[in-house]
Design an enzyme around this catalytic site. Structure first.
Site, mmCIF file in Angstrom:
data_model
loop_
_atom_site.group_PDB
_atom_site.id
_atom_site.type_symbol
_atom_site.label_atom_id
_atom_site.label_comp_id
_atom_site.label_asym_id
_atom_site.label_seq_id
_atom_site.Cartn_x
_atom_site.Cartn_y
_atom_site.Cartn_z
ATOM 1 N N LYS A 1 4.381 -16.932 80.060
ATOM 2 C CA LYS A 1 3.292 -17.937 79.351
ATOM 3 C C LYS A 1 2.965 -18.948 80.143
ATOM 4 O O LYS A 1 1.637 -19.469 80.240
ATOM 5 C CB LYS A 1 4.053 -18.488 78.087
ATOM 6 C CG LYS A 1 4.593 -17.542 77.128
ATOM 7 C CD LYS A 1 5.138 -18.049 76.021
ATOM 8 C CE LYS A 1 6.479 -18.997 75.919
ATOM 9 N NZ LYS A 1 7.642 -18.216 76.524
ATOM 10 N N ARG B 1 6.053 -21.631 67.432
ATOM 11 C CA ARG B 1 7.472 -20.865 67.864
ATOM 12 C C ARG B 1 8.208 -20.538 66.541
ATOM 13 O O ARG B 1 9.104 -19.780 66.671
ATOM 14 C CB ARG B 1 8.109 -21.845 68.551
ATOM 15 C CG ARG B 1 8.465 -21.272 69.964
ATOM 16 C CD ARG B 1 9.330 -22.242 70.648
ATOM 17 N NE ARG B 1 10.008 -21.954 71.660
ATOM 18 C CZ ARG B 1 9.524 -21.905 73.072
ATOM 19 N NH1 ARG B 1 8.741 -22.487 73.206
ATOM 20 N NH2 ARG B 1 10.429 -21.444 73.691
ATOM 21 N N ARG C 1 14.782 -17.820 88.830
ATOM 22 C CA ARG C 1 13.976 -19.135 88.646
ATOM 23 C C ARG C 1 15.171 -20.173 88.652
ATOM 24 O O ARG C 1 15.039 -21.246 89.442
ATOM 25 C CB ARG C 1 13.168 -19.460 87.464
ATOM 26 C CG ARG C 1 12.442 -20.570 87.389
ATOM 27 C CD ARG C 1 11.487 -20.618 86.341
ATOM 28 N NE ARG C 1 12.251 -20.848 85.192
ATOM 29 C CZ ARG C 1 11.570 -20.758 83.639
ATOM 30 N NH1 ARG C 1 10.317 -20.680 83.610
ATOM 31 N NH2 ARG C 1 12.508 -20.974 82.566
ATOM 32 N N ARG D 1 16.282 -24.822 86.386
ATOM 33 C CA ARG D 1 15.934 -25.552 85.006
ATOM 34 C C ARG D 1 17.276 -25.584 84.332
ATOM 35 O O ARG D 1 18.141 -24.470 84.190
ATOM 36 C CB ARG D 1 14.876 -24.636 84.431
ATOM 37 C CG ARG D 1 13.902 -25.453 83.674
ATOM 38 C CD ARG D 1 12.692 -24.799 83.144
ATOM 39 N NE ARG D 1 12.920 -24.223 81.620
ATOM 40 C CZ ARG D 1 12.080 -23.517 81.054
ATOM 41 N NH1 ARG D 1 10.905 -23.322 81.502
ATOM 42 N NH2 ARG D 1 12.431 -23.035 79.985
ATOM 43 N N ARG E 1 18.585 -18.200 74.199
ATOM 44 C CA ARG E 1 17.097 -18.091 74.051
ATOM 45 C C ARG E 1 16.370 -16.928 73.656
ATOM 46 O O ARG E 1 15.392 -17.023 72.776
ATOM 47 C CB ARG E 1 16.247 -18.675 75.236
ATOM 48 C CG ARG E 1 16.919 -20.159 75.760
ATOM 49 C CD ARG E 1 16.706 -20.454 76.921
ATOM 50 N NE ARG E 1 15.226 -20.369 77.644
ATOM 51 C CZ ARG E 1 14.897 -20.071 79.040
ATOM 52 N NH1 ARG E 1 15.962 -20.474 79.637
ATOM 53 N NH2 ARG E 1 13.696 -20.134 79.326
HETATM 54 P P1 AP5 Z 1 6.936 -18.517 83.072
HETATM 55 O O1 AP5 Z 1 5.518 -18.453 83.232
HETATM 56 O O2 AP5 Z 1 7.660 -19.768 83.468
HETATM 57 O O3 AP5 Z 1 7.378 -17.908 81.873
HETATM 58 P P2 AP5 Z 1 7.328 -18.637 80.520
HETATM 59 O O4 AP5 Z 1 7.165 -17.553 79.246
HETATM 60 O O5 AP5 Z 1 6.568 -19.915 80.605
HETATM 61 O O6 AP5 Z 1 9.110 -18.965 80.260
HETATM 62 P P3 AP5 Z 1 9.983 -20.183 79.898
HETATM 63 O O7 AP5 Z 1 11.007 -20.001 80.401
HETATM 64 O O8 AP5 Z 1 8.998 -21.489 80.196
HETATM 65 O O9 AP5 Z 1 9.650 -19.732 78.419
HETATM 66 P P4 AP5 Z 1 10.654 -20.486 77.301
HETATM 67 O O10 AP5 Z 1 9.731 -20.202 76.078
HETATM 68 O O11 AP5 Z 1 11.931 -20.109 77.394
HETATM 69 O O12 AP5 Z 1 10.413 -21.909 77.780
HETATM 70 P P5 AP5 Z 1 9.587 -23.307 77.029
HETATM 71 O O13 AP5 Z 1 9.512 -24.246 78.073
HETATM 72 O O14 AP5 Z 1 8.509 -23.111 76.087
HETATM 73 O O15 AP5 Z 1 7.855 -17.198 84.025
HETATM 74 C C1 AP5 Z 1 9.115 -17.178 84.285
HETATM 75 C C2 AP5 Z 1 9.613 -16.960 85.574
HETATM 76 O O16 AP5 Z 1 8.984 -15.393 85.922
HETATM 77 C C3 AP5 Z 1 8.933 -17.717 86.576
HETATM 78 O O17 AP5 Z 1 9.808 -18.045 87.727
HETATM 79 C C4 AP5 Z 1 7.519 -16.954 87.267
HETATM 80 O O18 AP5 Z 1 7.383 -17.550 88.430
HETATM 81 C C5 AP5 Z 1 8.235 -15.661 87.025
HETATM 82 N N1 AP5 Z 1 6.892 -14.584 86.947
HETATM 83 C C6 AP5 Z 1 5.888 -14.822 86.072
HETATM 84 N N2 AP5 Z 1 5.012 -13.704 86.110
HETATM 85 C C7 AP5 Z 1 5.859 -12.992 86.920
HETATM 86 C C8 AP5 Z 1 5.484 -11.625 87.121
HETATM 87 N N3 AP5 Z 1 4.285 -11.083 86.538
HETATM 88 N N4 AP5 Z 1 6.119 -10.907 87.775
HETATM 89 C C9 AP5 Z 1 7.516 -11.505 88.584
HETATM 90 N N5 AP5 Z 1 7.714 -12.665 88.076
HETATM 91 C C10 AP5 Z 1 6.805 -13.391 87.266
HETATM 92 O O19 AP5 Z 1 10.786 -24.131 75.878
HETATM 93 C C11 AP5 Z 1 12.134 -24.568 76.576
HETATM 94 C C12 AP5 Z 1 12.679 -25.096 75.420
HETATM 95 O O20 AP5 Z 1 11.904 -26.108 74.980
HETATM 96 C C13 AP5 Z 1 13.078 -24.473 74.243
HETATM 97 O O21 AP5 Z 1 14.148 -23.525 74.286
HETATM 98 C C14 AP5 Z 1 13.188 -25.278 72.983
HETATM 99 O O22 AP5 Z 1 14.509 -25.861 73.170
HETATM 100 C C15 AP5 Z 1 12.108 -26.495 73.629
HETATM 101 N N6 AP5 Z 1 10.736 -26.116 72.808
HETATM 102 C C16 AP5 Z 1 9.726 -25.979 73.539
HETATM 103 N N7 AP5 Z 1 8.653 -25.729 72.511
HETATM 104 C C17 AP5 Z 1 9.080 -26.041 71.346
HETATM 105 C C18 AP5 Z 1 8.602 -25.792 69.812
HETATM 106 N N8 AP5 Z 1 7.324 -25.458 69.844
HETATM 107 N N9 AP5 Z 1 9.512 -25.835 68.747
HETATM 108 C C19 AP5 Z 1 10.833 -26.054 69.410
HETATM 109 N N10 AP5 Z 1 11.456 -26.193 70.285
HETATM 110 C C20 AP5 Z 1 10.498 -25.911 71.492
HETATM 111 MG MG MG Z 2 7.073 -22.167 80.451
#
Ligand code: AP5
Ligand code: MG
Length: 188
Positions: free
Chosen positions: A13, A88, A128, A134, A145
């Site tokens: 994402k 979410r 990562r 992280r 997660r």
């Molecule tokens: P990346 O692009 O970072 O993926 P992502 O989907 O953004 O993954 P996240 O880990 O950020 O998602 P998440 O939903 O767990 O975290 P969030 O920050 O939203 O890609 C992942 C890795 O793969 C990277 O290293 C990238 O380089 C690599 N990659 C990408 N594409 C690739 C490809 N094609 N091939 C190979 N490698 C590739 O949320 C974190 C926390 O915040 C949650 O757990 C929660 O506690 C809180 N939170 C956030 N939003 C809310 C909400 N709306 N409500 C409640 N809690 C929330």
């Molecule tokens: Mg992300």
């Protein structure tokens, strides 16, 4: 473009959202990035959010609404936006619809689901962990997660399917190939 990127942790994402933002010149809002900035800045929001994030749980809905409404209310978001990590759960999706109406903005146009299997997700996040350190990229937290995604976020696919907005794209392959699919799916 008014779109939300849906997908499991590590589905890309953030990676694809950044590229969309650059290509279309519209803001990307990641609630995860905003929360991590709040934690790093030691704000009250950050203090409340950190224990949930470190455990791989969603933070309480009320903690993210202010972030989203404030950002979508800014002038540059009137041309469009990309949401990453919000909504979410179904309650957040309903609040988003109400928020857009209150801001007198058009409704969301599409929800793009990046489909990636669990094995690939775990591989990406463990990699990562080594590169970025992280706090939530630890094996047991990654597992939780994914469970939270399946229980709370996955139902959004049906929610947006029912609105005719859901587009699922294969989220594996090169970042550029996936980007072409995402652009087509989001109607860019
Ligand atoms: P990346 O692009 O970072 O993926 P992502 O989907 O953004 O993954 P996240 O880990 O950020 O998602 P998440 O939903 O767990 O975290 P969030 O920050 O939203 O890609 C992942 C890795 O793969 C990277 O290293 C990238 O380089 C690599 N990659 C990408 N594409 C690739 C490809 N094609 N091939 C190979 N490698 C590739 O949320 C974190 C926390 O915040 C949650 O757990 C929660 O506690 C809180 N939170 C956030 N939003 C809310 C909400 N709306 N409500 C409640 N809690 C929330
Ligand atoms: Mg992300």
């Amino acid at each position: 473009m008014r779109t939300v990127l849906l997908g499991a942790p590590g589905s890309g994402k953030g990676t694809q959202g950044k590229k969309l933002s650059e290509r279309f010149g519209i803001p990307k809002l990641s609630t995860g990035d905003a929360l991590r900035a709040a934690v790093a800045g030691g704000t009250e929001l950050g203090k409340q959010a950190a224990p949930f994030m470190n455990a791989g749980k969603l933070v309480p809905d009320q903690l993210v609404y202010g972030i989203v409404e404030e950002r979508l209310g800014q002038a540059d978001a009137r041309k469009g936006y990309i949401l990453d990590g919000f909504p979410r759960n179904v309650a957040q999706a309903q609040v988003l619809d109400a928020m857009l109406a209150r801001l007198q903005q058009p409704a969301l146009e599409s929800a793009v689901h990046l489909h990636v299997d669990d094995e690939e997700i775990i591989r990406r996040l463990l990699e990562r962990a080594v590169q970025e350190g992280r706090h939530d990229d630890k094996p047991d937290v990654i597992r939780h997660r994914i469970e939270v995604y399946n229980a709370e976020t996955h139902p959004l696919l049906a929610f947006y399917q029912a609105q005719g907005k859901l587009k699922t794209v294969q989220g594996t392959g090169t970042i550029d190939d996936i980007f072409q699919r995402v652009v087509a799916a989001a109607g860019g």
